[in-house]
Design an enzyme around this catalytic site. Structure first.
Site, PDB file in Angstrom:
ATOM      1  N   ASN A   9     -22.378  32.643  25.356  1.00  0.00           N
ATOM      2  CA  ASN A   9     -21.132  31.890  25.323  1.00  0.00           C
ATOM      3  C   ASN A   9     -20.369  32.071  24.014  1.00  0.00           C
ATOM      4  O   ASN A   9     -19.149  31.928  23.984  1.00  0.00           O
ATOM      5  CB  ASN A   9     -21.423  30.404  25.531  1.00  0.00           C
ATOM      6  CG  ASN A   9     -21.811  30.089  26.957  1.00  0.00           C
ATOM      7  OD1 ASN A   9     -21.004  30.186  27.873  1.00  0.00           O
ATOM      8  ND2 ASN A   9     -23.071  29.729  27.162  1.00  0.00           N
ATOM      9  N   GLY A 107     -30.843  31.626  34.914  1.00  0.00           N
ATOM     10  CA  GLY A 107     -29.879  32.377  34.118  1.00  0.00           C
ATOM     11  C   GLY A 107     -30.382  33.753  33.757  1.00  0.00           C
ATOM     12  O   GLY A 107     -31.579  33.959  33.515  1.00  0.00           O
ATOM     13  N   ALA A 108     -29.462  34.708  33.690  1.00  0.00           N
ATOM     14  CA  ALA A 108     -29.833  36.084  33.377  1.00  0.00           C
ATOM     15  C   ALA A 108     -30.472  36.179  32.002  1.00  0.00           C
ATOM     16  O   ALA A 108     -31.414  36.958  31.791  1.00  0.00           O
ATOM     17  CB  ALA A 108     -28.598  36.986  33.452  1.00  0.00           C
ATOM     18  N   ASP A 109     -29.981  35.381  31.051  1.00  0.00           N
ATOM     19  CA  ASP A 109     -30.550  35.418  29.706  1.00  0.00           C
ATOM     20  C   ASP A 109     -31.980  34.889  29.688  1.00  0.00           C
ATOM     21  O   ASP A 109     -32.848  35.437  28.999  1.00  0.00           O
ATOM     22  CB  ASP A 109     -29.673  34.629  28.733  1.00  0.00           C
ATOM     23  CG  ASP A 109     -29.419  33.190  29.182  1.00  0.00           C
ATOM     24  OD1 ASP A 109     -29.548  32.891  30.396  1.00  0.00           O
ATOM     25  OD2 ASP A 109     -29.080  32.355  28.319  1.00  0.00           O
ATOM     26  N   ASP A 129     -34.715  29.622  23.022  1.00  0.00           N
ATOM     27  CA  ASP A 129     -33.523  30.428  22.729  1.00  0.00           C
ATOM     28  C   ASP A 129     -32.455  29.487  22.186  1.00  0.00           C
ATOM     29  O   ASP A 129     -31.918  28.647  22.902  1.00  0.00           O
ATOM     30  CB  ASP A 129     -33.037  31.135  23.994  1.00  0.00           C
ATOM     31  CG  ASP A 129     -31.954  32.167  23.689  1.00  0.00           C
ATOM     32  OD1 ASP A 129     -31.415  32.157  22.567  1.00  0.00           O
ATOM     33  OD2 ASP A 129     -31.629  32.976  24.577  1.00  0.00           O
ATOM     34  N   THR A 132     -25.613  28.667  21.922  1.00  0.00           N
ATOM     35  CA  THR A 132     -24.681  27.568  22.180  1.00  0.00           C
ATOM     36  C   THR A 132     -25.443  26.386  22.763  1.00  0.00           C
ATOM     37  O   THR A 132     -25.195  25.230  22.404  1.00  0.00           O
ATOM     38  CB  THR A 132     -23.570  28.029  23.139  1.00  0.00           C
ATOM     39  OG1 THR A 132     -22.943  29.196  22.598  1.00  0.00           O
ATOM     40  CG2 THR A 132     -22.528  26.941  23.320  1.00  0.00           C
ATOM     41  N   THR A 184     -23.056  11.732   2.873  1.00  0.00           N
ATOM     42  CA  THR A 184     -22.709  11.939   4.287  1.00  0.00           C
ATOM     43  C   THR A 184     -23.081  13.338   4.768  1.00  0.00           C
ATOM     44  O   THR A 184     -23.670  13.510   5.842  1.00  0.00           O
ATOM     45  CB  THR A 184     -21.208  11.703   4.513  1.00  0.00           C
ATOM     46  OG1 THR A 184     -20.885  10.361   4.136  1.00  0.00           O
ATOM     47  CG2 THR A 184     -20.837  11.911   5.972  1.00  0.00           C
TER      48      THR A 184
END
Length: 254
Positions: A9, A107-109, A129, A132, A184
């Site tokens: 992605n 999924g192909a991945d 993995d 994203t 922060t």
């Protein structure tokens, strides 16, 4: 030479194999707006940067989670190299025994990573993995694909934090010196980096209990090399796992 392309992605990872040797890798940004001609220029240029001539590429294999880019990249490869790439999907032999509810949904991945793990590591096996999304795939002692887990990736989590709050700033993704942040930015880094590492440890512990035995754990993609050292679980880092999987799948289908 074989060109392997893993379309994610965020990035497209390219690898060029000479027989079983990975000669070079390169990354392009995933852009659904680019045409086949534009991808052809990008692929040709990035291969040239790595000393690979278009005449050296004899075949290609693609796995993708972005269908529109699959079409454009396939067209680019056909134009550049006068070949039709093998696109991982239904009808392509992987050698995987897929035991999820609907094997067509895998999924192909995830399939590419599992094929590489099955050929290179001891079973049972867990594959992390970190792109994203952060995906976890589980193979049993016989190499059967049982299923896994999907969560938001580190960058996606950071984007949600900064875009949906009024006072949390954009920060670099790096581990702070300690878990207890005193400003922060370090508090955000602690939650992102140490929080992700703790999540992985927790999920891996639960997966091990469900399997009833200790699996080999492999990590690939994105920020894995930064997160994995902070995990308490013994995890093997393999940057090119998916590209290796694509090579195995190509060989099985030719």
């Amino acid at each position: 030479m074989l060109l392997a392309a893993d379309v994610g992605n965020t990035n497209i990872t390219l690898g060029v194999f000479e027989d079983e040797t990975l000669k070079c890798t390169a990354r392009l940004a995933t852009d659904t707006k680019l045409t086949g001609d534009q991808y052809a220029i990008s692929v040709k240029d990035v291969l040239a940067l790595n000393g690979v001539n278009t005449f050296d590429i004899e075949d290609a294999v693609i796995c993708s989670v972005v269908p529109s880019v699959t079409t454009a990249l396939s067209a680019a490869i056909s134009k550049l190299f006068s070949i039709v790439p093998l696109v991982l999907g239904p009808g392509v032999k992987t050698g995987l025994n897929i035991k999820i509810d609907n094997p067509a949904q895998l999924g192909a991945d995830l399939a590419a990573g599992a094929v590489a793990a099955m050929n290179e590591y001891t079973m049972p096996c867990v594959i992390i993995d970190m792109g994203t999304a952060t995906t976890i795939s589980v193979l049993d002692k016989n190499g059967c694909f049982l299923g896994g887990s999907i969560g938001a990736g580190v960058r996606l989590t950071l984007k949600a934090l900064t875009q949906n709050t009024a006072q949390l700033p954009e920060i670099s993704i790096s581990a702070p010196a300690k878990v207890i942040g005193t400003n922060t930015a370090d508090c955000m880094r602690s939650g992102l980096i140490f929080g992700t590492a703790a999540m992985l440890d927790g999920l891996l512990s639960r997966i091990e209990r469900e399997l009833g035995e200790t699996p080999t754990v492999i990590a690939t993609g994105g920020l894995s090399k930064d997160i994995i050292p902070l995990c308490e679980t013994d995890i093997i880092y393999n940057e090119n796992l998916l590209l290796e999987g694509l090579r195995y799948i190509y060989e099985k289908n030719t």
